[in-house]
Design a protein around this motif. Sequence first.
Motif, PDB file in Angstrom:
ATOM      1  N   TYR A   1       0.881  -1.176   0.000  1.00  0.00           N
ATOM      2  CA  TYR A   1       0.000   0.000   0.000  1.00  0.00           C
ATOM      3  C   TYR A   1       0.914   1.220   0.000  1.00  0.00           C
ATOM      4  CZ  TYR A   1      -3.578   3.266   1.835  1.00  0.00           C
ATOM      5  OH  TYR A   1      -4.452   4.310   2.023  1.00  0.00           O
TER       6      TYR A   1
ATOM      7  N   ARG B   1      -3.730   6.731  -3.094  1.00  0.00           N
ATOM      8  CA  ARG B   1      -4.324   7.679  -4.060  1.00  0.00           C
ATOM      9  C   ARG B   1      -4.986   6.946  -5.225  1.00  0.00           C
ATOM     10  NH1 ARG B   1      -3.308  10.617   0.263  1.00  0.00           N
ATOM     11  NH2 ARG B   1      -3.492  12.845  -0.150  1.00  0.00           N
TER      12      ARG B   1
ATOM     13  N   SER C   1      -7.803  -1.482  -6.056  1.00  0.00           N
ATOM     14  CA  SER C   1      -6.536  -2.084  -6.512  1.00  0.00           C
ATOM     15  C   SER C   1      -5.430  -1.900  -5.474  1.00  0.00           C
ATOM     16  CB  SER C   1      -6.104  -1.482  -7.854  1.00  0.00           C
ATOM     17  OG  SER C   1      -5.780  -0.123  -7.701  1.00  0.00           O
TER      18      SER C   1
ATOM     19  N   PHE D   1       1.012  13.732  -4.290  1.00  0.00           N
ATOM     20  CA  PHE D   1       1.016  12.891  -3.086  1.00  0.00           C
ATOM     21  C   PHE D   1       0.884  11.409  -3.430  1.00  0.00           C
ATOM     22  CE2 PHE D   1      -0.552  17.081  -1.496  1.00  0.00           C
ATOM     23  CZ  PHE D   1       0.634  17.416  -0.862  1.00  0.00           C
TER      24      PHE D   1
ATOM     25  N   THR E   1       3.337   7.841  -4.045  1.00  0.00           N
ATOM     26  CA  THR E   1       4.689   7.321  -3.846  1.00  0.00           C
ATOM     27  C   THR E   1       5.293   6.963  -5.208  1.00  0.00           C
ATOM     28  OG1 THR E   1       3.920   5.035  -3.637  1.00  0.00           O
ATOM     29  CG2 THR E   1       4.050   6.340  -1.593  1.00  0.00           C
TER      30      THR E   1
ATOM     31  N   HIS F   1       0.233   8.138 -15.915  1.00  0.00           N
ATOM     32  CA  HIS F   1       0.420   9.031 -17.058  1.00  0.00           C
ATOM     33  C   HIS F   1       0.152  10.463 -16.622  1.00  0.00           C
ATOM     34  CE1 HIS F   1      -3.796   7.765 -16.860  1.00  0.00           C
ATOM     35  NE2 HIS F   1      -4.030   9.052 -17.067  1.00  0.00           N
TER      36      HIS F   1
ATOM     37  N   LEU G   1      -5.577  20.364  -7.477  1.00  0.00           N
ATOM     38  CA  LEU G   1      -6.384  19.767  -6.403  1.00  0.00           C
ATOM     39  C   LEU G   1      -5.598  19.621  -5.104  1.00  0.00           C
ATOM     40  CD1 LEU G   1      -8.164  17.008  -8.488  1.00  0.00           C
ATOM     41  CD2 LEU G   1      -9.223  19.033  -7.496  1.00  0.00           C
TER      42      LEU G   1
END
Length: 433
Positions: free
Chosen positions: A37, A41, A46, A103, A105, A115, A291
């Motif tokens: 994990y 985001r 998944s 944000f 990794t 992308h 955002l």
Amino acid sequence: MPECRSWGGLVARNTEIVAAEPWIAAPSQHRTPALAYGNGRSYGDSCLNDGGALILGRSLDRILAFDRVSGLLTCEAGVLLDDVLKLTVQAGWFPPVTPGTAFVTIAGALANDVHGKNHHRAGTFGRHVRAFELIRSDGSRLTCAPDLNGELFAATIGGFGLTGLITQVTLQLMPVTSVEMQQEVLHFDGLDRFFAIAAESDASHNYTVAWIDSLASGAQLGRGVFFRANHATGGDAPLARSKRPLPFPIRPPIPLINGLTLRAFNALYRAVQPSSPEPRRIPYRPFFYPLDRVANWNRAYGPKGLRQFQCAVPMAHARKAVEAMLRRTLAAGEASFLTVLKLFGDLPSPGLMSFPIAGATLTLDFPNRGARTEALLAELDRITIEAGGRVNPYKDARMSPATFEASFPDWRDFARHIDPGFSSSFWRRVTAG
Ligand SMILES: Cc1cc2nc3c(=O)[nH]c(=O)nc-3n(C[C@H](O)[C@H](O)[C@H](O)COP(=O)(O)OP(=O)(O)OC[C@H]3O[C@@H](n4cnc5c(N)ncnc54)[C@H](O)[C@@H]3O)c2cc1C
């Protein structure tokens, strides 16, 4: 241990949450199947693994090497793109591909082969990965590069974290001569204009993307605002101190995103983005990460969270399919807060399961209203598949196995490389495994 959620609001259930270090020291001591994990985001399931173990990768957070001459960066898997930016941009090096939030990794970006607005010029993130280290559930530690364990290299890029735990990544950054962007903003009145502007802009600009007013109908269907930009050259304004994101303070009991608020937002959005065909210099952060100014903005969707839908459709059918999806969304009376349209280029990814295909990609966000949202999303799936396209797995929380199979007909070739001790909620759902 913290609670693990996806960005759309799904919570990990009946999951052993384990830090990366103890899992690496003794993988067999922990629950199987396992899954890494990153920073949660991904919108759907998944990044979740109900009933198994989630390995928290964020504590692997050291930058190990940064060569200011070649732009080669080696870091641990849990380093955030935000930390890379803080270190490298001032030194004249920029991530070659970045998603719409900083944000994430580095391993999360690799595992989903993300992308950005420059897909037509740079392809996906995986094209710029030079090597990484992978730890399998049997404890083996492998270096993967195009010419070393090449099959695992290709399976891990865009492999949804299913091939093992990534611990380190070496990435080639891109040289820039400014921390600013030269941006142009163009209003367009419908999809024909979008496709014309996009084709022209992709030839002249590194970054292109459009926001669509999803509530516009009739003659105005598909109207929106087109953004195109290049990195500026020299002459930077003094640097603004990096702003801390404003917190989104509450988790409201009902969604704040609805037809009414969206109508007001869309009108305001067009008004505050005046057409400016003359290039304007702006700092890079508001261009790439608008955002990120509001932390946890996903809370505005209320306790049931949001469902994001993203498809990619080949160019031959793109115009028709995008129009059909916008019409279907309007007819369903659902309000998509952020509707984004962009053209993907044809640069291939090294990843076996990478999402982008040459054509158009449409992204829509909906408050999760249960069955009626699911019904609309199933319709959007159908239009996508009939147009020869695919639905994005890392934005998804509900596509059927049939939609996944039609999107990724070669998934069984990839499945040969999955670590037998790894799985995810998403993977079990779409492969009925
Ligand atoms: C506001 C916003 C804008 C976005 N814009 C874009 C965009 O423009 N383009 C785009 O492509 N995506 C976009 N995304 C999606 C996001 O970039 C991806 O989902 C990204 O992969 C999330 O990274 P993460 O670190 O949060 O990883 P998570 O979501 O936690 O995990 C993602 C995947 O990576 C795997 N993983 C994580 N760490 C490791 C590890 N150490 N080893 C092995 N596997 C690992 C997980 O198992 C999972 O399969 C956006 C998301 C948000 C919230």
